[in-house]
Write an enzyme that holds these catalytic residues in place. Structure first.
Site, PDB file in Angstrom:
ATOM      1  N   CYS A   1      18.524  13.475  31.917  1.00 58.69           N
ATOM      2  CA  CYS A   1      18.638  13.583  30.463  1.00 58.69           C
ATOM      3  C   CYS A   1      18.961  12.235  29.854  1.00 58.69           C
ATOM      4  O   CYS A   1      20.046  11.705  30.056  1.00 58.69           O
ATOM      5  CB  CYS A   1      19.731  14.583  30.099  1.00 58.69           C
ATOM      6  SG  CYS A   1      19.942  14.794  28.319  1.00 58.69           S
ATOM      7  N   GLY A   2      18.025  11.686  29.097  1.00 63.21           N
ATOM      8  CA  GLY A   2      18.245  10.367  28.535  1.00 63.21           C
ATOM      9  C   GLY A   2      19.022  10.350  27.252  1.00 63.21           C
ATOM     10  O   GLY A   2      19.497   9.305  26.831  1.00 63.21           O
TER      11      GLY A   2
END
Length: 244
Positions: free
Chosen positions: A84-85
């Site tokens: 998850c950026g």
């Protein structure tokens, strides 16, 4: 199996973000994260102190006081899982942040793009051992891949590459960033913040990533079933017959 540990990025004595990452090249990671998140310029960055704790690792650096506002605007409030950026961003505005326009940059042939994607595999010793990490490399025509970094998280691998290039004085406009991952929104945002005009990946981008790349003047390329697929600003790809 690759290691995955909490890495706290500490700026001016306060934790800015905690990311799950492979505990290698952490000085590069600290530099690249600060640059790709837009909280500092190269001139602001200096020595990184890496401190190991029982619970994880801290990468500490000091930034000018003038950067505190930018730090607070991009502060992440929670641990960021490797996939998850944008985890922890607490506003829609920060998630959809604007990125600078990328001017200039080199042009590559379709052969160059294919060579860059193939050659990156030779720069992934950790992947060869574990088959569980991503890679990000920098390709220069005539020289091939000149630098690469690996991590369990694709965003982390890109940040490590951006930091390593900055520390070595390599201009992203002189080559192409090459990725083993898909081209998601934040990968494009990070590349644009670094000043990269051309990004090649093994997987196609998302629609939102293409829109951001179009607005930023970036060329996105991936390996398609019939060859090379170009998704934005095709003028940087020579003899490209597979334009979407």
């Amino acid at each position: 199996m690759p290691e995955e540990v909490p890495v706290a990025l500490v700026h001016n004595g306060s934790t800015f973000a905690v990311m799950m990452a492979t505990p290698t090249d952490l000085e590069d990671f600290a530099w690249g994260f600060a640059l790709s998140e837009g909280v500092a310029s190269i001139e602001d960055l200096g020595e990184v102190e890496v401190i190991e704790h029982e619970a994880g690792i801290e990468a500490r650096m000091w930034l000018p006081e003038a950067r505190i506002a930018a730090l607070n605007a991009r502060r992440r409030a929670m641990v960021g899982p490797v996939g998850c950026g944008l985890c922890g961003i607490d506003s829609l505005e920060e998630a959809g942040r604007k990125v600078p326009t990328v001017a200039g940059g080199i042009a590559l042939s379709e052969t160059d793009v294919a060579l860059a994607l193939d050659e990156l595999r030779d720069w992934q010793p950790l992947h060869d051992e574990t088959h569980a990490v991503h890679g990000a490399g920098f390709y220069v025509p005539g020289s091939g891949i000149v630098m690469a970094r690996e991590d369990v998280g694709r965003h982390n691998a890109l940040d490590k590459l951006i930091g390593a290039m900055a520390r070595d004085g390599i201009d992203p406009a002189t080559g192409a960033i090459v990725l083993t991952s898909r081209l998601s929104l934040e990968m494009v945002q990070k590349a644009a913040m670094a000043g990269a005009g051309l990004v090649c990946a093994v997987s196609a981008p998302t629609a939102h990533a293409v829109r951001v790349a179009e607005a930023a003047g970036m060329t996105l390329v991936s390996r398609g079933r019939g060859g090379i697929a170009v998704f934005s600003h095709a003028h940087r790809i020579k003899e490209s017959d597979h334009v979407l």
